[in-house]
Design a protein around this motif. Structure first.
Motif, PDB file in Angstrom:
ATOM      1  N   ARG A   1      41.215 -29.390 -12.103  1.00 40.55           N
ATOM      2  CA  ARG A   1      40.341 -28.775 -11.113  1.00 40.55           C
ATOM      3  C   ARG A   1      38.879 -28.989 -11.467  1.00 40.55           C
ATOM      4  NH1 ARG A   1      41.787 -22.864  -9.562  1.00 40.55           N
ATOM      5  NH2 ARG A   1      41.831 -22.672 -11.834  1.00 40.55           N
ATOM      6  N   ASN A   2      38.113 -29.423 -10.465  1.00 42.81           N
ATOM      7  CA  ASN A   2      36.703 -29.710 -10.677  1.00 42.81           C
ATOM      8  C   ASN A   2      35.833 -29.079  -9.601  1.00 42.81           C
ATOM      9  OD1 ASN A   2      34.661 -31.012 -12.256  1.00 42.81           O
ATOM     10  ND2 ASN A   2      34.414 -32.503 -10.606  1.00 42.81           N
ATOM     11  N   SER A   3      36.337 -28.068  -8.905  1.00 47.28           N
ATOM     12  CA  SER A   3      35.548 -27.421  -7.856  1.00 47.28           C
ATOM     13  C   SER A   3      34.316 -26.729  -8.415  1.00 47.28           C
ATOM     14  CB  SER A   3      36.418 -26.403  -7.102  1.00 47.28           C
ATOM     15  OG  SER A   3      36.982 -25.466  -8.000  1.00 47.28           O
ATOM     16  N   HIS A   4      34.321 -26.413  -9.726  1.00 45.27           N
ATOM     17  CA  HIS A   4      33.167 -25.798 -10.365  1.00 45.27           C
ATOM     18  C   HIS A   4      32.555 -26.705 -11.425  1.00 45.27           C
ATOM     19  CE1 HIS A   4      35.310 -22.341  -8.631  1.00 45.27           C
ATOM     20  NE2 HIS A   4      34.127 -21.782  -8.534  1.00 45.27           N
ATOM     21  N   GLY A   5      32.885 -27.987 -11.378  1.00 48.33           N
ATOM     22  CA  GLY A   5      32.294 -28.931 -12.315  1.00 48.33           C
ATOM     23  C   GLY A   5      32.762 -28.778 -13.734  1.00 48.33           C
ATOM     24  N   VAL A   6      34.005 -28.332 -13.947  1.00 47.96           N
ATOM     25  CA  VAL A   6      34.498 -28.106 -15.302  1.00 47.96           C
ATOM     26  C   VAL A   6      35.049 -29.390 -15.910  1.00 47.96           C
ATOM     27  CG1 VAL A   6      36.168 -26.811 -16.695  1.00 47.96           C
ATOM     28  CG2 VAL A   6      34.991 -25.692 -14.797  1.00 47.96           C
ATOM     29  N   THR A   7      35.821 -30.154 -15.166  1.00 48.56           N
ATOM     30  CA  THR A   7      36.447 -31.351 -15.711  1.00 48.56           C
ATOM     31  C   THR A   7      35.610 -32.615 -15.514  1.00 48.56           C
ATOM     32  OG1 THR A   7      37.687 -31.613 -13.637  1.00 48.56           O
ATOM     33  CG2 THR A   7      38.759 -30.421 -15.424  1.00 48.56           C
ATOM     34  N   SER A   8      34.486 -32.501 -14.846  1.00 48.63           N
ATOM     35  CA  SER A   8      33.560 -33.625 -14.723  1.00 48.63           C
ATOM     36  C   SER A   8      32.139 -33.110 -14.921  1.00 48.63           C
ATOM     37  CB  SER A   8      33.704 -34.301 -13.347  1.00 48.63           C
ATOM     38  OG  SER A   8      32.827 -35.410 -13.237  1.00 48.63           O
ATOM     39  N   PRO A   9      31.817 -32.696 -16.137  1.00 50.18           N
ATOM     40  CA  PRO A   9      30.494 -32.100 -16.368  1.00 50.18           C
ATOM     41  C   PRO A   9      29.391 -33.142 -16.308  1.00 50.18           C
ATOM     42  CG  PRO A   9      31.657 -32.346 -18.431  1.00 50.18           C
ATOM     43  CD  PRO A   9      32.624 -32.741 -17.356  1.00 50.18           C
ATOM     44  N   SER A  10      28.196 -32.671 -16.043  1.00 50.34           N
ATOM     45  CA  SER A  10      27.015 -33.530 -15.998  1.00 50.34           C
ATOM     46  C   SER A  10      26.031 -33.061 -17.045  1.00 50.34           C
ATOM     47  CB  SER A  10      26.365 -33.491 -14.610  1.00 50.34           C
ATOM     48  OG  SER A  10      26.004 -32.158 -14.271  1.00 50.34           O
ATOM     49  N   SER A  11      25.235 -33.990 -17.543  1.00 48.65           N
ATOM     50  CA  SER A  11      24.231 -33.657 -18.536  1.00 48.65           C
ATOM     51  C   SER A  11      22.967 -33.147 -17.858  1.00 48.65           C
ATOM     52  CB  SER A  11      23.907 -34.884 -19.397  1.00 48.65           C
ATOM     53  OG  SER A  11      23.473 -35.948 -18.582  1.00 48.65           O
ATOM     54  N   ALA A  12      22.061 -32.592 -18.643  1.00 48.29           N
ATOM     55  CA  ALA A  12      20.833 -32.016 -18.088  1.00 48.29           C
ATOM     56  C   ALA A  12      19.932 -33.069 -17.467  1.00 48.29           C
ATOM     57  CB  ALA A  12      20.089 -31.256 -19.185  1.00 48.29           C
ATOM     58  N   ASP A  13      19.989 -34.317 -17.977  1.00 45.99           N
ATOM     59  CA  ASP A  13      19.133 -35.366 -17.422  1.00 45.99           C
ATOM     60  C   ASP A  13      19.783 -36.098 -16.264  1.00 45.99           C
ATOM     61  OD1 ASP A  13      21.124 -36.454 -18.898  1.00 45.99           O
ATOM     62  OD2 ASP A  13      19.857 -37.855 -20.021  1.00 45.99           O
ATOM     63  N   SER A  14      20.965 -35.608 -15.827  1.00 47.04           N
ATOM     64  CA  SER A  14      21.650 -36.248 -14.711  1.00 47.04           C
ATOM     65  C   SER A  14      21.383 -35.474 -13.442  1.00 47.04           C
ATOM     66  CB  SER A  14      23.159 -36.325 -14.974  1.00 47.04           C
ATOM     67  OG  SER A  14      23.827 -36.841 -13.836  1.00 47.04           O
TER      68      SER A  14
END
Length: 716
Positions: free
Chosen positions: A114-127
């Motif tokens: 599940r990635n509805s809250h960005g858990v399994t596909s996180p982004s970095s601060a500079d993204s």
């Protein structure tokens, strides 16, 4: 790994390599080299940490490819260890032959589900990516770029946020449940955390290397403290005094060593009883509303996360202290003391919920009713009396239970107080387990399990919710709630009935996830290792191929009773179970079937997954639930070997070996693919940025709708 009990099955080494390579490699897997055998070369010893089907092929091709600056991969495409100099390459001192070598460790973290809250596909601060713009699900294991190149101590995935602990003991958090952007950010620092437990009640719990238990807010906005105090729901809550005043000057701050990050408020939990000298906490396990903690002396403690923490008796404790100011090193001196009683109507028959009787019936079939009278012209048709009301509901001013208690008249403020990290800062010893040595604690959604040690080694107690039979107590105790710890009768299970009933049964591991419990049981002194499951089978979590619930433990046949040939002892031995990771509805099991080559390289811990799969958390690429264990495809490590070979202008040996392996089968009649996910066993961390002597291994975790594979330090 064999999934057959036949003595005629080939050994693991013969099954996992092409016939063309068997003549080049030693036919003995676990045996040590004979005196006549040549001493392994330096290049063969440099293949440390390789795992998977290609490790054996790597040993054969290392000598010829060493001049090209790379070593063959373990699993197809896995780049765990490199032997070519380059940026960031470090020279190890003194190899196995005293001549030394070059190593560079490149770990990766894989997440899916599940990635509805960005858990399994996180982004970095500079993204610029955000959870809203990413996919709602990640169907197969994929590299989490912001977490790559990190070796972790622990990883936990909640429904709305993720938590990880890096090699230094600092905490990383991400996801929309942490902050709206969902970026990976370092939060708690200086606490030397080794294990974390993520909950949906707005709290994250961490266990330090010294054995202290800390709690901090899951949301970034709630982690900030301004002016030293926080007001929630009109009640002013003091900040933890740890790391302030004279304690800062004595080393709790940043004068000596690393101190706690002032941006994040952390509270060290106390205990209602004094711990013994040298006693410290060693494990944490969190359910939907309760937390279990275990000490190295075998004492069990529990902590409520909200007022419904004991609705089914899963807490094991009724008298608790809430909203007490923190006092490091001592028990709270004030606070709200109350009793969290289980729902007393859970085990009663719900007569009032029965459907009304059908209207069109033969009058002769209806029960006899009294004739109408002047005082009662209409006869009374309800022959089922109503349940008596409790005294608390009828008597004005009666004492309220925990579920009826309101911490604040305003519902919003009441909810804020429940989610505050100051809601309960005291770990309470479980009275029923006082004086009982416990070896392992596991918390399900609303039930708890305790595996005993000492003189009662191998026995398991369960308490809490039993609506689906998750406590494994059998049909005779199929009550919705079992508030007292009760022993699980493994011998009465259908798995051990009949002529093959073992003489001894010992449980060596327990796990709980959602409404299912898992037990790793050894029979007859380890001659057979079985995985038993009980509870909710609606989504296939039992792994027995059925969709029905089980009130008594049933055997997961695919991973139970596995046997293999051991070349060293010349016997057929049982295949153990290394780890059981139970999520909220799915489970991942790692077998203890790693193969050790004569040159010291190891590979091959098979992974099985099954259960709930609505969010693609199984990693199969499909959304259907699985009632039986299934293998996964190999992890998609970057295929850097092929690019290095192409750049060197030499023959792509890795591709040739991979194609050879694709043409052969597993050697068994069971559906076991030759190329499958296999986790690397423990390997030394040479020339990495880890502490000296650290040992790492690949591990898998199962969370709430998500899963992950990462490199874990097993001796932080």
């Amino acid at each position: 790994m064999l999934r057959s009990q036949s003595l005629k099955q080939p050994s693991r080494l013969a099954r996992r390599q092409p016939a063309s390579l068997q003549s080049r490699l030693s036919s003995s897997v676990r045996s040590t080299p004979t005196p006549a055998s040549p001493r392994p070369s330096t290049s063969s010893r440099l293949l440390l940490g390789l795992s998977g089907a290609g490790a054996l092929a790597a040993a054969a091709y290392t000598v010829s490819t060493w001049r090209d600056g790379f070593a063959m991969d373990a699993e197809p495409g896995k780049k765990g260890w490199e032997t070519s100099p380059g940026a960031g390459m470090t020279t190890t001192g003194d190899g196995a032959n005293g001549k030394g070598g070059l190593f560079h460790f490149k770990p990766h973290v894989f997440l899916w589900g599940r990635n509805s809250h960005g858990v399994t596909s996180p982004s970095s601060a500079d993204s610029a990516a955000s959870p809203a713009s990413s996919s709602q699900t990640v169907k197969r294991p994929s590299i989490a770029s912001p977490l790559s190149d990190l070796v972790l101590r622990d990883l936990a995935l909640s429904a709305t946020y993720g938590v990880a602990v890096d090699a230094n003991g600092d905490v990383l958090q991400w996801g929309a449940g942490f902050q709206p952007s969902g970026h990976v950010e370092r939060t708690v620092q200086g606490r030397d955390i080794v294990k974390v437990a993520a909950t949906q009640e707005g709290k994250v719990f961490g266990l330090s290397k010294k054995g202290d238990v800390f709690v901090w807010a899951a949301e970034k906005e709630m982690q900030k403290v301004e002016g030293g105090k926080r007001a929630i729901g009109g009640i002013e809550l003091p900040r933890s005094q740890e790391g302030a005043g004279w304690m800062w000057a004595l080393g709790k701050g940043t004068v000596w060593g690393r101190g706690s990050n002032d941006r994040v408020e952390t509270v060290r939990l106390g205990t209602d009883v004094k711990l013994d000298r040298g006693e410290r906490f060693t494990s944490l396990s969190a359910g939907a509303s309760h937390l279990l903690a275990l000490t190295n002396h075998g004492r069990s403690f529990a902590l409520p996360l909200c007022l419904s923490a004991n609705s089914h008796g899963q807490l094991g404790v009724r008298s608790v202290t809430l909203l007490a100011p923190p006092h490091p090193g001592s028990s709270p001196t004030s606070g709200l003391s109350l009793r969290l009683e289980p729902d007393e109507h859970l085990n009663e028959m719900g007569w009032e919920k029965l459907p009304p009787p059908p209207k069109k019936l033969d009058p002769l079939l209806l029960p006899a009713i009294p004739p109408p009278t002047p005082s009662q012209p209409a006869p009374h048709m309800d022959h089922i009396p109503a349940l008596p009301t409790t005294a608390a509901a009828t008597t004005p001013g009666a004492e309220s239970t925990g579920s009826e208690l309101r911490l604040h008249p305003d519902p919003a403020h009441h909810a804020a107080l429940e989610r505050s990290i100051h809601f309960c800062t005291t770990l309470h010893e479980i009275p029923a387990l006082r004086g009982v040595e416990v070896a392992e604690l596991a918390a399900g959604r609303r039930h708890s399990l305790a595996r005993l040690g000492g003189r009662m080694h191998g026995r398991v107690l369960g308490w809490g919710s039993n609506s689906y039979g998750q406590l494994g107590l059998g049909s005779t105790l199929s009550y919705p709630s079992i508030p007292a710890p009760t022993e699980v009768p493994f011998r009465r299970s259908a798995a051990y009935q009949g002529a093959s009933r073992p003489n001894t049964l010992e449980c060596v591991r327990v796990a709980a996830g959602g409404n299912v419990s898992y037990f790793v049981v050894e029979a007859d002194d380890g001659k057979a290792v079985d995985l038993l499951a009980s509870g909710q089978g609606q989504f296939g979590g039992l792994g027995n191929g059925l969709w029905a619930h089980a009130t008594s433990p049933v055997r997961v046949k695919t991973v139970s009773g596995l046997r293999e040939w051991n070349e060293t002892t010349g016997k057929v031995e049982s295949v153990g179970i290394k780890d059981v990771q139970a999520g909220d509805g799915h489970v991942a099991v790692v077998l203890d079937n790693a193969v050790k080559n004569p040159d010291g390289t190891t590979f091959g811990r098979d992974v099985f997954v099954w259960g709930y799969n609505e969010h693609y958390q199984l990693g199969t690429g499909k959304r259907s639930n699985l009632p039986t264990p299934q293998h996964l495809a190999p992890l998609p490590y970057p295929r850097l070997i092929e690019s290095q070979v192409a750049a060197a202008g030499s023959k792509p040996v890795a591709v040739t070996v991979s194609k050879q392996e694709e043409t052969i089968s597993s050697g068994t009649t069971s559906p076991m693919p030759h190329k499958r996910m296999q986790l690397s066993p423990a390997v030394p961390s040479h020339a990495t940025k880890l502490p000296r002597g650290a040992v790492v291994e690949e591990a898998i975790c199962a969370g709430d709708g998500g899963s992950g594979v990462y490199w874990r330090i097993i001796n932080p």
